[in-house]
Enzyme design. Structure first.
Site, PDB file in Angstrom:
ATOM      1  N   LYS A 197       0.865  -1.180   0.000  1.00 31.35           N
ATOM      2  CA  LYS A 197       0.000   0.000   0.000  1.00 31.35           C
ATOM      3  C   LYS A 197       0.906   1.236   0.000  1.00 31.35           C
ATOM      4  O   LYS A 197       1.641   1.474   0.954  1.00 31.35           O
ATOM      5  CB  LYS A 197      -0.917   0.003   1.217  1.00 31.35           C
ATOM      6  CG  LYS A 197      -1.871   1.205   1.249  1.00 31.35           C
ATOM      7  CD  LYS A 197      -2.793   1.130   2.461  1.00 31.35           C
ATOM      8  CE  LYS A 197      -3.743   2.314   2.503  1.00 31.35           C
ATOM      9  NZ  LYS A 197      -4.642   2.260   3.675  1.00 31.35           N
ATOM     10  N   LYS A 249      -2.090  -1.678  -3.675  1.00 25.75           N
ATOM     11  CA  LYS A 249      -2.947  -0.494  -3.681  1.00 25.75           C
ATOM     12  C   LYS A 249      -2.085   0.757  -3.733  1.00 25.75           C
ATOM     13  O   LYS A 249      -1.143   0.876  -2.946  1.00 25.75           O
ATOM     14  CB  LYS A 249      -3.808  -0.487  -2.415  1.00 25.75           C
ATOM     15  CG  LYS A 249      -4.725   0.721  -2.265  1.00 25.75           C
ATOM     16  CD  LYS A 249      -5.494   0.663  -0.950  1.00 25.75           C
ATOM     17  CE  LYS A 249      -6.403   1.885  -0.803  1.00 25.75           C
ATOM     18  NZ  LYS A 249      -7.146   1.867   0.470  1.00 25.75           N
TER      19      LYS A 249
END
Length: 333
Positions: A197, A249
């Site tokens: 992320k 992400k």
């Protein structure tokens, strides 16, 4: 003398039927997950920076779950938007907090037709907007935050969440949560680790969606956009700690990381097409700059091509309905 090419790849592109026949990647509704924001307010709230997306209420949430199930989606990912916040993010572990109540409502409405997933992070619940509790110097205290994540995981499991999305990027979060769940006899709960992320500018509209109070940034715990190998390291560590699924992400700007993780991972790999990716297409289409429908499918196919087994996307419901109604989503037509 005219030289003719001996290889003619265009033969396989000459008609819609031929292109469908040789398409390498397609989309399926069951591989799409719809992120859903749930507010404590009495009425749904539109999100200005995400055209077509709104905060739902506990009363409207069952309708969203029904629509998602009817479209054949694989699941919904729930985010809570509380009215009150504090330094410890107490609402995250309160059984009567908005997210835990939403989990229960969604689980009842789903009735096994799709998976109910919950974001396991404190940022929506803290008054400072960070993903963990702060130390005396104002930094995020990793190990103290793990204690909060454990309590949050147990609360979400009790509320009925089937998949917990560990999105806080604290070191050791998967191991801590897995150990606590197993000790509580909740070996059935699936852990989705947001492993790679990144500290991305593409989260901007999401922070509007959850009414984030963040001042500053999250660069001390989210990944540097310049680092690819670091994403692989995080994913491998999460797998070792007991993750059932790993996530990259954002999706679009990190397709190289997604492809590298997918090549190496022995467990499912997901990707999150984030709010900024969604907003860029919607706003560009509204300005007449691109073909909206083609851009949506192309962006999703790109994520699948890079190796994602499932995709969290704000277009999940729209695309799922299209697939249900017999429209092929993949390849050139």
């Amino acid at each position: 003398m005219t030289t003719h090419p001996s290889h003619r790849p265009r033969r396989l592109r000459q008609s819609p039927a031929m292109r469908r026949l040789v398409t390498e990647h397609t989309l399926s509704a069951s591989a799409l997950v719809l992120p859903v924001f749930v507010t404590e307010r009495d009425e749904p709230q539109p999100i200005a920076t995400m055209p077509g997306v709104r905060q739902e209420t506990l009363e409207t949430l069952p309708q969203v779950v029904d629509a998602a199930a009817d479209a054949g989606l694989g699941g919904i990912m729930l985010f809570g938007v509380p009215l009150a916040r504090d330094a410890a993010g107490s609402g995250a572990t309160d059984p009567d907090g908005i997210l835990n109540r939403a989990i229960g409502v969604a689980r009842t409405a789903a009735a096994g037709r799709l998976t109910v997933q919950a974001d396991l992070c404190l940022d929506e619940f803290t008054d400072h907007g960070h993903c963990g509790v702060l130390d005396a110097q104002g930094g995020v205290d990793n190990d103290a935050t793990l204690e909060r994540y454990v309590a949050m995981a147990l609360a979400q499991a009790d509320a009925g969440a089937e998949i917990l999305g560990l999105s806080g990027m604290m070191d050791g979060q998967v191991a801590a949560v897995r150990e606590a769940l197993d000790a509580a006899g909740r070996t059935d709960v699936v852990l989705l680790a947001y492993s790679a992320k990144y500290a991305s500018a593409f989260y901007g509209p999401f922070r509007d969606a959850v009414e984030s109070t963040l001042v500053g940034d999250r660069k001390t715990y989210q990944l540097d956009p310049a680092n690819g190998r670091e994403g692989l390291l995080e994913a491998s560590r999460d797998i070792e700690e007991g993750a059932d699924i790993v996530m990259v992400k954002p999706a679009g700007p990190y397709l190289d990381v997604l492809a590298a993780v997918a090549e190496r991972s022995p467990i499912p790999v997901w990707a999150y097409q984030v709010s900024g990716e969604y907003a860029m297409v919607e706003l560009a289409a509204a300005a007449g700059a691109i073909d909206r429908d083609r851009a949506i499918i192309e962006s999703l196919i790109g994520i699948r091509r890079a190796g994602a087994d499932a995709i969290l996307t704000y277009w999940a419901l729209e695309v799922g309905r299209s697939l249900r109604d017999g429209h092929k989503a993949g390849g050139a037509r």
